[in-house]
Design a protein around this motif. Structure first.
Motif, PDB file in Angstrom:
ATOM      1  N   HIS A  26      26.250  43.175  50.900  1.00 26.38           N
ATOM      2  CA  HIS A  26      27.219  42.519  50.018  1.00 26.38           C
ATOM      3  C   HIS A  26      27.767  43.513  49.003  1.00 26.38           C
ATOM      4  CE1 HIS A  26      23.553  42.443  47.614  1.00 26.38           C
ATOM      5  NE2 HIS A  26      24.350  42.372  46.568  1.00 26.38           N
ATOM      6  N   LEU A  27      28.814  43.109  48.334  1.00 28.31           N
ATOM      7  CA  LEU A  27      29.393  43.855  47.219  1.00 28.31           C
ATOM      8  C   LEU A  27      29.396  42.919  46.018  1.00 28.31           C
ATOM      9  CD1 LEU A  27      32.511  45.185  49.157  1.00 28.31           C
ATOM     10  CD2 LEU A  27      30.381  46.445  48.713  1.00 28.31           C
ATOM     11  N   LEU A  28      29.252  43.471  44.829  1.00 29.80           N
ATOM     12  CA  LEU A  28      29.374  42.684  43.603  1.00 29.80           C
ATOM     13  C   LEU A  28      30.516  43.247  42.782  1.00 29.80           C
ATOM     14  CD1 LEU A  28      25.657  42.274  42.411  1.00 29.80           C
ATOM     15  CD2 LEU A  28      27.076  40.599  43.598  1.00 29.80           C
ATOM     16  N   ILE A  29      31.379  42.352  42.305  1.00 35.57           N
ATOM     17  CA  ILE A  29      32.450  42.726  41.386  1.00 35.57           C
ATOM     18  C   ILE A  29      32.476  41.715  40.254  1.00 35.57           C
ATOM     19  CG2 ILE A  29      33.843  43.869  43.168  1.00 35.57           C
ATOM     20  CD1 ILE A  29      35.644  41.353  43.182  1.00 35.57           C
ATOM     21  N   ARG A  30      33.130  42.086  39.158  1.00 38.60           N
ATOM     22  CA  ARG A  30      33.289  41.131  38.071  1.00 38.60           C
ATOM     23  C   ARG A  30      34.181  39.995  38.553  1.00 38.60           C
ATOM     24  NH1 ARG A  30      35.334  44.706  33.613  1.00 38.60           N
ATOM     25  NH2 ARG A  30      35.151  42.915  32.292  1.00 38.60           N
ATOM     26  N   ASN A  31      33.959  38.818  38.031  1.00 38.03           N
ATOM     27  CA  ASN A  31      34.685  37.631  38.478  1.00 38.03           C
ATOM     28  C   ASN A  31      36.129  37.711  37.987  1.00 38.03           C
ATOM     29  OD1 ASN A  31      35.577  35.139  39.265  1.00 38.03           O
ATOM     30  ND2 ASN A  31      33.707  34.082  38.654  1.00 38.03           N
ATOM     31  N   ASP A  32      37.004  38.085  38.890  1.00 36.99           N
ATOM     32  CA  ASP A  32      38.425  38.256  38.597  1.00 36.99           C
ATOM     33  C   ASP A  32      39.218  37.415  39.599  1.00 36.99           C
ATOM     34  OD1 ASP A  32      41.122  39.224  38.861  1.00 36.99           O
ATOM     35  OD2 ASP A  32      40.523  41.091  37.887  1.00 36.99           O
ATOM     36  N   PRO A  33      39.917  36.365  39.135  1.00 37.15           N
ATOM     37  CA  PRO A  33      40.630  35.468  40.052  1.00 37.15           C
ATOM     38  C   PRO A  33      41.689  36.172  40.907  1.00 37.15           C
ATOM     39  CG  PRO A  33      40.568  34.538  37.833  1.00 37.15           C
ATOM     40  CD  PRO A  33      40.001  35.922  37.749  1.00 37.15           C
ATOM     41  N   VAL A  34      42.358  37.177  40.370  1.00 39.09           N
ATOM     42  CA  VAL A  34      43.395  37.883  41.120  1.00 39.09           C
ATOM     43  C   VAL A  34      42.771  38.666  42.275  1.00 39.09           C
ATOM     44  CG1 VAL A  34      45.175  39.681  40.995  1.00 39.09           C
ATOM     45  CG2 VAL A  34      44.953  38.001  39.147  1.00 39.09           C
ATOM     46  N   ILE A  35      41.691  39.394  42.001  1.00 45.16           N
ATOM     47  CA  ILE A  35      41.003  40.155  43.047  1.00 45.16           C
ATOM     48  C   ILE A  35      40.366  39.187  44.045  1.00 45.16           C
ATOM     49  CG2 ILE A  35      39.170  41.825  43.536  1.00 45.16           C
ATOM     50  CD1 ILE A  35      41.579  43.080  42.143  1.00 45.16           C
ATOM     51  N   ALA A  36      39.818  38.083  43.555  1.00 43.00           N
ATOM     52  CA  ALA A  36      39.219  37.092  44.443  1.00 43.00           C
ATOM     53  C   ALA A  36      40.259  36.545  45.422  1.00 43.00           C
ATOM     54  CB  ALA A  36      38.610  35.948  43.634  1.00 43.00           C
ATOM     55  N   HIS A  37      41.446  36.255  44.933  1.00 41.17           N
ATOM     56  CA  HIS A  37      42.514  35.740  45.782  1.00 41.17           C
ATOM     57  C   HIS A  37      42.871  36.767  46.870  1.00 41.17           C
ATOM     58  CE1 HIS A  37      46.044  33.345  46.792  1.00 41.17           C
ATOM     59  NE2 HIS A  37      46.754  34.466  46.776  1.00 41.17           N
ATOM     60  N   MET A  38      43.013  38.021  46.472  1.00 37.69           N
ATOM     61  CA  MET A  38      43.334  39.078  47.422  1.00 37.69           C
ATOM     62  C   MET A  38      42.228  39.210  48.462  1.00 37.69           C
ATOM     63  SD  MET A  38      42.328  42.494  48.190  1.00 37.69           S
ATOM     64  CE  MET A  38      41.466  42.916  46.696  1.00 37.69           C
ATOM     65  N   LEU A  39      40.970  39.207  48.029  1.00 36.19           N
ATOM     66  CA  LEU A  39      39.855  39.353  48.974  1.00 36.19           C
ATOM     67  C   LEU A  39      39.779  38.182  49.946  1.00 36.19           C
ATOM     68  CD1 LEU A  39      37.133  40.794  46.584  1.00 36.19           C
ATOM     69  CD2 LEU A  39      38.246  41.982  48.491  1.00 36.19           C
ATOM     70  N   GLY A  40      40.078  36.985  49.476  1.00 34.89           N
ATOM     71  CA  GLY A  40      40.107  35.829  50.360  1.00 34.89           C
ATOM     72  C   GLY A  40      41.123  35.996  51.478  1.00 34.89           C
ATOM     73  N   HIS A  41      42.236  36.632  51.169  1.00 33.99           N
ATOM     74  CA  HIS A  41      43.291  36.856  52.165  1.00 33.99           C
ATOM     75  C   HIS A  41      42.917  37.910  53.200  1.00 33.99           C
ATOM     76  CE1 HIS A  41      46.624  34.253  51.115  1.00 33.99           C
ATOM     77  NE2 HIS A  41      46.303  34.435  49.854  1.00 33.99           N
ATOM     78  N   VAL A  42      41.940  38.748  52.904  1.00 37.63           N
ATOM     79  CA  VAL A  42      41.529  39.775  53.878  1.00 37.63           C
ATOM     80  C   VAL A  42      40.168  39.457  54.497  1.00 37.63           C
ATOM     81  CG1 VAL A  42      42.998  41.601  52.940  1.00 37.63           C
ATOM     82  CG2 VAL A  42      40.664  41.335  52.063  1.00 37.63           C
ATOM     83  N   GLY A  43      39.745  38.182  54.409  1.00 39.36           N
ATOM     84  CA  GLY A  43      38.571  37.728  55.150  1.00 39.36           C
ATOM     85  C   GLY A  43      37.245  37.728  54.430  1.00 39.36           C
ATOM     86  N   ALA A  44      37.244  37.888  53.129  1.00 41.39           N
ATOM     87  CA  ALA A  44      35.982  37.908  52.383  1.00 41.39           C
ATOM     88  C   ALA A  44      35.463  36.494  52.140  1.00 41.39           C
ATOM     89  CB  ALA A  44      36.165  38.602  51.034  1.00 41.39           C
ATOM     90  N   ALA A  45      34.149  36.373  52.130  1.00 39.75           N
ATOM     91  CA  ALA A  45      33.479  35.170  51.640  1.00 39.75           C
ATOM     92  C   ALA A  45      33.034  35.482  50.217  1.00 39.75           C
ATOM     93  CB  ALA A  45      32.292  34.826  52.523  1.00 39.75           C
ATOM     94  N   LEU A  46      33.323  34.595  49.284  1.00 42.33           N
ATOM     95  CA  LEU A  46      33.053  34.847  47.868  1.00 42.33           C
ATOM     96  C   LEU A  46      32.113  33.792  47.309  1.00 42.33           C
ATOM     97  CD1 LEU A  46      36.748  35.546  46.864  1.00 42.33           C
ATOM     98  CD2 LEU A  46      34.988  37.243  47.340  1.00 42.33           C
ATOM     99  N   GLU A  47      31.153  34.251  46.519  1.00 44.17           N
ATOM    100  CA  GLU A  47      30.213  33.354  45.847  1.00 44.17           C
ATOM    101  C   GLU A  47      30.152  33.746  44.381  1.00 44.17           C
ATOM    102  OE1 GLU A  47      25.406  32.373  45.810  1.00 44.17           O
ATOM    103  OE2 GLU A  47      26.209  33.822  47.248  1.00 44.17           O
ATOM    104  N   GLU A  48      30.368  32.793  43.486  1.00 40.56           N
ATOM    105  CA  GLU A  48      30.251  33.046  42.053  1.00 40.56           C
ATOM    106  C   GLU A  48      28.777  33.066  41.686  1.00 40.56           C
ATOM    107  OE1 GLU A  48      32.601  30.407  39.669  1.00 40.56           O
ATOM    108  OE2 GLU A  48      34.447  30.896  40.757  1.00 40.56           O
TER     109      GLU A  48
END
Length: 156
Positions: free
Chosen positions: A105-127
């Motif tokens: 996994h990767l950890l990043i700070r909770n950023d809605p803009v980056i989260a939106h971009m990652l969702g579009h390239v196939g990422a699964a995201l968990e807060e």
């Protein structure tokens, strides 16, 4: 509960015995001069020669001889997973987003803009809420405000 002056940072390997601990999130661990209050109540004036990225386990060496350990405080993060973690890491790095790399996994700070971009390239995201200790970079310990990492051919 007294005031201390810290002008030196010791890396974790040099730590020794500590008098107190201070929990700081990722942003707060990037500093030059600031008054901080440690978890046990010790007030510390941090007055470093230059802006420094403090890492989890580093120690503030006080003029009195006291040592204050730095701990990465839990903060809101996104746990990023997906079938192609290397591709997701590339997208994160391409946006100069600090990233902590785990085995699966990767950890990043909770950023809605980056989260939106990652969702579009196939990422699964968990807060999640956890300490954040991202990679320091290939050009040295910690982080800086600029991209001036190495000398260029244009410099004389």
């Amino acid at each position: 509960m007294h005031d201390e002056l810290a002008q030196t940072v010791l890396r974790a390997a040099e730590a020794g015995q500590v008098a107190d601990r201070i929990s700081l999130d990722y942003e707060a661990r990037f500093l030059r001069r600031k008054v901080l209050t440690a978890d046990g109540g010790t007030r510390v004036l941090v007055d470093l020669e230059s802006t420094t990225s403090l890492e989890d386990g580093d120690v503030l060496a006080c003029d009195s001889g006291a040592r204050i350990a730095v701990r990465a405080a839990p903060e809101p993060l996104l746990r990023v997973t997906g079938p192609n973690l290397a591709r997701l890491a590339w997208h994160i790095g391409n946006r100069h987003t600090p990233c902590q790399v785990g085995d699966d996994h990767l950890l990043i700070r909770n950023d809605p803009v980056i989260a939106h971009m990652l969702g579009h390239v196939g990422a699964a995201l968990e807060e999640i809420t956890a300490p954040f200790t991202p990679e320091g970079g290939a050009y040295g310990h910690g982080r800086t405000h600029s991209h001036e990492h190495v000398a260029t051919a244009h410099e004389h």
